[in-house]
Design a protein around this motif. Sequence first.
Motif, short mmCIF file in Angstrom:
data_model
loop_
_atom_site.label_atom_id
_atom_site.label_comp_id
_atom_site.label_asym_id
_atom_site.label_seq_id
_atom_site.Cartn_x
_atom_site.Cartn_y
_atom_site.Cartn_z
N ILE A 19 -26.58 -7.41 0.37
CA ILE A 19 -25.59 -7.91 -0.59
C ILE A 19 -24.23 -7.29 -0.32
CG2 ILE A 19 -24.94 -7.97 -3.03
CD1 ILE A 19 -27.94 -8.12 -3.66
N ALA A 20 -24.21 -6.00 -0.02
CA ALA A 20 -22.94 -5.33 0.26
C ALA A 20 -22.23 -5.98 1.45
CB ALA A 20 -23.17 -3.85 0.52
N ASP A 21 -22.99 -6.33 2.47
CA ASP A 21 -22.40 -6.99 3.64
C ASP A 21 -21.71 -8.30 3.24
OD1 ASP A 21 -23.24 -4.99 5.31
OD2 ASP A 21 -25.00 -6.06 6.07
N GLN A 22 -22.28 -8.98 2.26
CA GLN A 22 -21.73 -10.27 1.83
C GLN A 22 -20.48 -10.12 0.96
OE1 GLN A 22 -24.97 -12.23 -0.21
NE2 GLN A 22 -26.40 -11.86 1.47
N ILE A 23 -20.46 -9.10 0.09
CA ILE A 23 -19.40 -9.03 -0.92
C ILE A 23 -18.26 -8.08 -0.55
CG2 ILE A 23 -21.02 -9.61 -2.76
CD1 ILE A 23 -21.08 -6.68 -3.59
N THR A 24 -18.48 -7.19 0.41
CA THR A 24 -17.47 -6.16 0.70
C THR A 24 -16.13 -6.72 1.20
OG1 THR A 24 -19.13 -4.45 1.06
CG2 THR A 24 -16.98 -4.10 2.08
N PRO A 25 -16.11 -7.68 2.13
CA PRO A 25 -14.80 -8.17 2.59
C PRO A 25 -13.93 -8.70 1.45
CG PRO A 25 -16.54 -8.89 4.08
CD PRO A 25 -17.22 -8.29 2.89
N ASP A 26 -14.53 -9.46 0.54
CA ASP A 26 -13.77 -10.00 -0.59
C ASP A 26 -13.30 -8.89 -1.51
OD1 ASP A 26 -12.85 -12.20 -2.38
OD2 ASP A 26 -14.40 -11.39 -3.70
N LEU A 27 -14.15 -7.89 -1.74
CA LEU A 27 -13.77 -6.78 -2.62
C LEU A 27 -12.62 -5.98 -2.02
CD1 LEU A 27 -17.24 -5.48 -3.86
CD2 LEU A 27 -15.53 -6.74 -5.18
N ARG A 28 -12.65 -5.77 -0.72
CA ARG A 28 -11.53 -5.06 -0.07
C ARG A 28 -10.21 -5.78 -0.33
NH1 ARG A 28 -12.39 -1.20 3.98
NH2 ARG A 28 -14.56 -0.92 4.62
N GLN A 29 -10.26 -7.10 -0.20
CA GLN A 29 -9.05 -7.89 -0.40
C GLN A 29 -8.59 -7.83 -1.85
OE1 GLN A 29 -9.27 -11.88 1.13
NE2 GLN A 29 -7.45 -12.57 0.01
N ARG A 30 -9.53 -7.96 -2.78
CA ARG A 30 -9.17 -7.98 -4.20
C ARG A 30 -8.62 -6.63 -4.65
NH1 ARG A 30 -14.38 -10.87 -6.92
NH2 ARG A 30 -13.14 -10.84 -8.83
N VAL A 31 -9.21 -5.56 -4.16
CA VAL A 31 -8.71 -4.22 -4.50
C VAL A 31 -7.29 -4.05 -3.95
CG1 VAL A 31 -8.98 -1.74 -4.08
CG2 VAL A 31 -10.96 -3.12 -4.71
N GLY A 32 -7.10 -4.41 -2.69
CA GLY A 32 -5.78 -4.27 -2.08
C GLY A 32 -4.71 -5.06 -2.81
N GLU A 33 -5.06 -6.27 -3.23
CA GLU A 33 -4.08 -7.11 -3.95
C GLU A 33 -3.76 -6.54 -5.32
OE1 GLU A 33 -5.97 -10.89 -4.00
OE2 GLU A 33 -5.41 -11.40 -1.93
N PHE A 34 -4.76 -5.99 -6.00
CA PHE A 34 -4.53 -5.52 -7.37
C PHE A 34 -3.79 -4.19 -7.42
CE2 PHE A 34 -5.87 -3.28 -11.28
CZ PHE A 34 -5.37 -4.19 -12.22
N ILE A 35 -4.17 -3.26 -6.54
CA ILE A 35 -3.57 -1.92 -6.63
C ILE A 35 -2.41 -1.73 -5.65
CG2 ILE A 35 -5.76 -0.94 -7.40
CD1 ILE A 35 -6.13 0.31 -4.72
N GLY A 36 -2.21 -2.70 -4.77
CA GLY A 36 -1.07 -2.60 -3.85
C GLY A 36 -1.27 -1.60 -2.73
N ILE A 37 -2.50 -1.17 -2.52
CA ILE A 37 -2.82 -0.23 -1.43
C ILE A 37 -4.06 -0.76 -0.72
CG2 ILE A 37 -3.39 2.16 -0.82
CD1 ILE A 37 -2.27 2.99 -3.57
N GLU A 77 -15.38 0.28 -7.54
CA GLU A 77 -14.99 1.57 -8.12
C GLU A 77 -14.80 2.63 -7.04
OE1 GLU A 77 -17.14 4.69 -11.13
OE2 GLU A 77 -17.20 2.57 -11.67
N GLU A 78 -15.74 2.68 -6.10
CA GLU A 78 -15.64 3.70 -5.05
C GLU A 78 -14.53 3.37 -4.05
OE1 GLU A 78 -17.10 6.26 -5.82
OE2 GLU A 78 -18.53 5.43 -7.25
N MET A 79 -14.21 2.09 -3.87
CA MET A 79 -13.06 1.74 -3.04
C MET A 79 -11.77 2.28 -3.64
SD MET A 79 -13.71 -2.18 -1.75
CE MET A 79 -14.81 -2.54 -0.38
N VAL A 80 -11.65 2.18 -4.96
CA VAL A 80 -10.47 2.74 -5.62
C VAL A 80 -10.42 4.25 -5.41
CG1 VAL A 80 -9.28 3.07 -7.83
CG2 VAL A 80 -10.37 0.88 -7.32
N HIS A 81 -11.56 4.91 -5.53
CA HIS A 81 -11.59 6.35 -5.29
C HIS A 81 -11.17 6.68 -3.85
CE1 HIS A 81 -13.02 7.41 -9.16
NE2 HIS A 81 -14.24 6.93 -9.02
N SER A 82 -11.44 5.78 -2.94
CA SER A 82 -11.15 6.07 -1.52
C SER A 82 -9.66 6.12 -1.22
CB SER A 82 -11.82 5.01 -0.62
OG SER A 82 -11.10 3.79 -0.63
N ILE A 83 -8.83 5.58 -2.11
CA ILE A 83 -7.38 5.57 -1.84
C ILE A 83 -6.65 6.66 -2.64
CG2 ILE A 83 -7.29 3.15 -1.15
CD1 ILE A 83 -6.01 4.04 -4.56
#
Length: 408
Positions: A59-77, A206-212
């Motif tokens: 599941i992570a393999d399927q959803i991670t690319p989209d989540l990366r994009q959504r996080v980047g767009e929302f937080i600007g990083i 959540e952990e992607m946000v922590h990563s930045i």
Amino acid sequence: MLNGHHPKSLSMTEQEEFADALLDQISVEINEEHDIATLSSRIKEDPDFKARFDSPRQIADQITPDLRQRVGEFIGIKVSPDVKIEFPELEELKGIKGKKVFATQDAREFVDKLFLAVAKQSRQGIADLVKLDTAKFLVYSTYAKSYISKISTTYGDYLDSKIYINNFVLSNYPQIVLYKQGSPYEPGYEMIKSGYVGALKMTILEEMVHSIQNNLYEENKKAVTEVNKINEDLAKIILTLDDGIVTKLSDYLQLPAVPDEFPIAKRANLFFMLNPDNFIVNVLGPDVMTFTKVEIDPTIQQMIPQILETYQRWLLPIQRHHAAFSTMEGMAEFSVQNILKDDEDFHQYLATFMGTDISSYQVRKNIGKDFTGVVFGKYGKETFQILIKNPPTTRELKDPQLYLKRVF
């Protein structure tokens, strides 16, 4: 003995008593892990239960690319491409939790060994560590108890460019939730599957946000390391008190009586009582996070002259930790709530796994999330860069307008 446990038998060494006390305090978690494993095995053997779910990795393999994009767009990083997702099993995950303890440099190896011994439920391994360095054990056993006792309710974690997914819990929960609903299983399958995906979306996001949060992370790490050093110093002071003072102070603090045959246990009870994380916060209340100085009972100070200076040293780093950690958690929760507010899988997760809904979830009070929301209301996606670069103080966390005036 440990956090109020009492010695049981003179035939045991004190070190074994400490080991038993620590293992006893995580027994609820160990039993929960056993129950999950047992029920999962029973489900697999049930011929009537034919439902199958993809693994967390699939599941992570399927959803991670989209989540990366959504996080980047929302937080600007942008989330760094170096951030990887791993799926450790239970014992390995417990060792990773030990790595998340910001120990002093001198205690790093000790903490790693302690978490490994606890993960393996090695009574002798724990007892050997008590004997090796009692002061470090008193300080860091609290982390072992706290971190490991929450493993079955922890979906993920982040450390050193890696997102760790709790494979044991997340690979078993969907089957268990569906199985407990009872036969026929087909009608509830899609909702459970969606909720399972929602749990992974929330965790990875959540952990992607922590990563930045690099600067905030370092600020928090430095502060916690200082706190742990101070607690180590206090443990050493208390362990070297003479027997008369230990008895007199224990009586004054109304601690449970401990037989004279257990001198370390007597001092351990004193440490757990006088540890500033416990004593100051309980005596002065949560507002201590905005204090500039502390006061101490003169009777206690007379018996431990160094204690006031120790508490005063503790005050600033614990406040820096509280501010940085609350901001880190608040940024992550604020991001999850906003990015996934219209996500059907996340809604199903809240309904099927948490028994709540998005409205109830969004109104939960969280000082870090609320603070982030105030700053976001004024500066939008720039908020995250601002908070990472300029962490708030504890006073500013309580009053965001103070922060806005200082930073701008």
